[in-house]
Design a protein around this motif. Structure first.
Motif, mmCIF file in Angstrom:
data_model
loop_
_atom_site.group_PDB
_atom_site.id
_atom_site.type_symbol
_atom_site.label_atom_id
_atom_site.label_comp_id
_atom_site.label_asym_id
_atom_site.label_seq_id
_atom_site.Cartn_x
_atom_site.Cartn_y
_atom_site.Cartn_z
ATOM 1 N N SER A 1 0.821 -1.207 0.000
ATOM 2 C CA SER A 1 0.000 0.000 0.000
ATOM 3 C C SER A 1 0.859 1.263 0.000
ATOM 4 O O SER A 1 0.606 2.206 -0.754
ATOM 5 C CB SER A 1 -0.917 -0.012 1.221
ATOM 6 O OG SER A 1 -1.702 1.157 1.275
ATOM 7 N N SER A 2 1.888 1.269 0.840
ATOM 8 C CA SER A 2 2.747 2.443 0.972
ATOM 9 C C SER A 2 3.558 2.701 -0.291
ATOM 10 O O SER A 2 3.661 3.835 -0.764
ATOM 11 C CB SER A 2 3.681 2.260 2.167
ATOM 12 O OG SER A 2 4.552 3.352 2.299
ATOM 13 N N VAL A 3 4.130 1.646 -0.857
ATOM 14 C CA VAL A 3 5.020 1.833 -2.004
ATOM 15 C C VAL A 3 4.247 2.287 -3.240
ATOM 16 O O VAL A 3 4.784 3.027 -4.087
ATOM 17 C CB VAL A 3 5.824 0.553 -2.288
ATOM 18 C CG1 VAL A 3 4.996 -0.504 -3.007
ATOM 19 C CG2 VAL A 3 7.071 0.880 -3.115
ATOM 20 N N ARG A 4 2.992 1.885 -3.360
ATOM 21 C CA ARG A 4 2.189 2.360 -4.490
ATOM 22 C C ARG A 4 2.041 3.877 -4.444
ATOM 23 O O ARG A 4 2.153 4.563 -5.466
ATOM 24 C CB ARG A 4 0.806 1.701 -4.461
ATOM 25 C CG ARG A 4 0.794 0.257 -4.923
ATOM 26 C CD ARG A 4 -0.614 -0.295 -4.930
ATOM 27 N NE ARG A 4 -1.467 0.421 -5.864
ATOM 28 C CZ ARG A 4 -2.791 0.331 -5.892
ATOM 29 N NH1 ARG A 4 -3.408 -0.432 -5.001
ATOM 30 N NH2 ARG A 4 -3.486 0.996 -6.771
ATOM 31 N N ALA A 5 1.812 4.398 -3.243
ATOM 32 C CA ALA A 5 1.658 5.846 -3.093
ATOM 33 C C ALA A 5 2.971 6.572 -3.398
ATOM 34 O O ALA A 5 2.977 7.618 -4.071
ATOM 35 C CB ALA A 5 1.192 6.171 -1.679
ATOM 36 N N HIS A 6 4.085 6.028 -2.910
ATOM 37 C CA HIS A 6 5.386 6.649 -3.178
ATOM 38 C C HIS A 6 5.762 6.544 -4.664
ATOM 39 O O HIS A 6 6.342 7.473 -5.237
ATOM 40 C CB HIS A 6 6.474 5.984 -2.335
ATOM 41 C CG HIS A 6 6.466 6.387 -0.891
ATOM 42 N ND1 HIS A 6 6.705 7.683 -0.485
ATOM 43 C CD2 HIS A 6 6.265 5.669 0.244
ATOM 44 C CE1 HIS A 6 6.654 7.741 0.835
ATOM 45 N NE2 HIS A 6 6.380 6.539 1.304
ATOM 46 N N HIS A 7 5.444 5.408 -5.278
ATOM 47 C CA HIS A 7 5.801 5.200 -6.690
ATOM 48 C C HIS A 7 5.079 6.201 -7.596
ATOM 49 O O HIS A 7 5.646 6.671 -8.595
ATOM 50 C CB HIS A 7 5.456 3.757 -7.097
ATOM 51 C CG HIS A 7 5.723 3.471 -8.545
ATOM 52 N ND1 HIS A 7 7.006 3.426 -9.066
ATOM 53 C CD2 HIS A 7 4.874 3.218 -9.578
ATOM 54 C CE1 HIS A 7 6.935 3.157 -10.361
ATOM 55 N NE2 HIS A 7 5.657 3.033 -10.688
ATOM 56 N N LYS A 8 3.848 6.523 -7.247
ATOM 57 C CA LYS A 8 3.096 7.490 -8.053
ATOM 58 C C LYS A 8 3.800 8.845 -8.082
ATOM 59 O O LYS A 8 3.629 9.626 -9.027
ATOM 60 C CB LYS A 8 1.681 7.642 -7.501
ATOM 61 C CG LYS A 8 0.787 6.436 -7.773
ATOM 62 C CD LYS A 8 -0.599 6.637 -7.189
ATOM 63 C CE LYS A 8 -1.492 5.431 -7.439
ATOM 64 N NZ LYS A 8 -2.847 5.599 -6.833
ATOM 65 N N ARG A 9 4.563 9.136 -7.050
ATOM 66 C CA ARG A 9 5.296 10.400 -6.982
ATOM 67 C C ARG A 9 6.707 10.271 -7.545
ATOM 68 O O ARG A 9 7.502 11.212 -7.468
ATOM 69 C CB ARG A 9 5.366 10.892 -5.531
ATOM 70 C CG ARG A 9 3.998 11.232 -4.952
ATOM 71 C CD ARG A 9 4.073 11.581 -3.478
ATOM 72 N NE ARG A 9 2.762 11.967 -2.957
ATOM 73 C CZ ARG A 9 2.296 13.203 -2.933
ATOM 74 N NH1 ARG A 9 3.041 14.194 -3.404
ATOM 75 N NH2 ARG A 9 1.107 13.462 -2.438
ATOM 76 N N GLY A 10 7.042 9.101 -8.059
ATOM 77 C CA GLY A 10 8.363 8.878 -8.653
ATOM 78 C C GLY A 10 9.495 8.887 -7.647
ATOM 79 O O GLY A 10 10.647 9.176 -8.003
ATOM 80 N N ALA A 11 9.189 8.563 -6.374
ATOM 81 C CA ALA A 11 10.193 8.694 -5.318
ATOM 82 C C ALA A 11 10.985 7.420 -5.062
ATOM 83 O O ALA A 11 12.034 7.471 -4.407
ATOM 84 C CB ALA A 11 9.511 9.137 -4.018
ATOM 85 N N VAL A 12 10.524 6.270 -5.534
ATOM 86 C CA VAL A 12 11.199 5.002 -5.237
ATOM 87 C C VAL A 12 12.410 4.820 -6.150
ATOM 88 O O VAL A 12 12.299 4.931 -7.372
ATOM 89 C CB VAL A 12 10.239 3.807 -5.418
ATOM 90 C CG1 VAL A 12 10.959 2.497 -5.092
ATOM 91 C CG2 VAL A 12 9.003 3.969 -4.545
#
Length: 272
Positions: free
Chosen positions: A69-80
């Motif tokens: 759940s967390s990584v999906r939100a971060h990935h949308k922002r291109g942060a991973v």
């Protein structure tokens, strides 16, 4: 030990808080869940030795869900930083299996509580001091990241956390921006959790005298309630992480870890 309405409420609140912190700080929520689950199990008659181990294993299992759940939100922002995830993951899986399959089962619960406290306290100090890395320092090569991943996975398996308390300071020390480090740590939580849970299941298959709803070291009622609630809150935590200034994010991280380290040190040194 039955699952009553009060316990469900306690677990739901813990899940909501842990999920938010997982998204905010990239720590998988384990740093919060282990002390509280240890307390909850102890209040319901589970011996301290077993309570600590069950809290660690159950906390790790919930990270499988909060990480997604967390990584999906971060990935949308291109942060991973997926390049870092790919290089650290093989070592993480190896280190996790060594920790959860072997060392975890051999160590006493009180020893694990002290190990938890010391590593969390060290990581909090590194973040609180906000030491600036050398400008030229970068992430190590493939071999170096394999070794670093092994250490992160091994220690995570012993303390039931997603590895953020090691991986975030490590990445910032290597000049990875704090927001990228938090997001990447959230992604690393998934291989850490899957490998460690597999180890806990195998290591705990022959345990006796477990409370109701236990599957080896896993406490299934807690896993279900916490996972359902934490998944809802992780995206909100991730959104907050990108809105906070770097120094404040580090101080929030460090202050929370100091409190939890103190509690687990007290438990490990004979508190009840």
């Amino acid at each position: 030990m039955s699952i009553d309405a009060l316990l469900i409420l306690e677990l739901a609140l813990l899940g909501l808080g842990a999920g938010f912190l997982a998204g905010l700080l990239g720590i998988g929520g384990g740093m919060v869940m282990v002390p509280f689950l240890t307390w909850m199990l102890g209040q319901r008659g589970v011996p301290a030795e077993l309570a600590v181990k069950m809290a660690i294993a159950t906390s790790m299992a919930t990270i499988v869900f909060t990480s997604i759940s967390s990584v999906r939100a971060h990935h949308k922002r291109g942060a991973v930083r997926w390049d870092i995830v790919r290089r650290l993951s093989p070592g993480i899986v190896i280190g996790s299996l060594v920790g959860s399959l072997g060392v975890f089962a051999l160590l006493k619960g009180t020893v694990l509580a002290v190990v938890f406290a010391l590593f969390v306290g060290f990581s909090a100090t590194q973040m609180f001091l906000d030491r600036k890395p050398a400008a030229a320092r970068q992430m190590p090569g493939t071999a170096g990241q394999l070794g670093a991943g092994g250490l992160i996975g091994f220690v995570s398996g012993l303390v039931g956390a997603g590895g953020g308390f090691i991986s975030v300071p490590f990445m910032t020390w290597c000049n990875v921006a704090i927001h990228n480090a938090v997001a990447t740590s959230a992604a690393l939580g998934f291989p850490i959790a899957v490998a460690n849970v597999a180890g806990y299941v195998v290591a705990g298959r022959s345990l006796q005298g477990l409370p109701a709803g236990a599957f080896g070291y896993l406490w299934l009622p807690a896993l279900g309630v916490i996972a359902a609630c934490s998944v809802l809150m992780a995206p909100l935590g991730a959104r907050a992480a990108h809105a906070l200034p770097v120094k404040k994010l580090k101080r929030i991280f460090a202050s929370m870890l100091y409190l939890l380290a103190a509690y687990m040190l007290w438990k490990g040194l004979g508190g009840s």
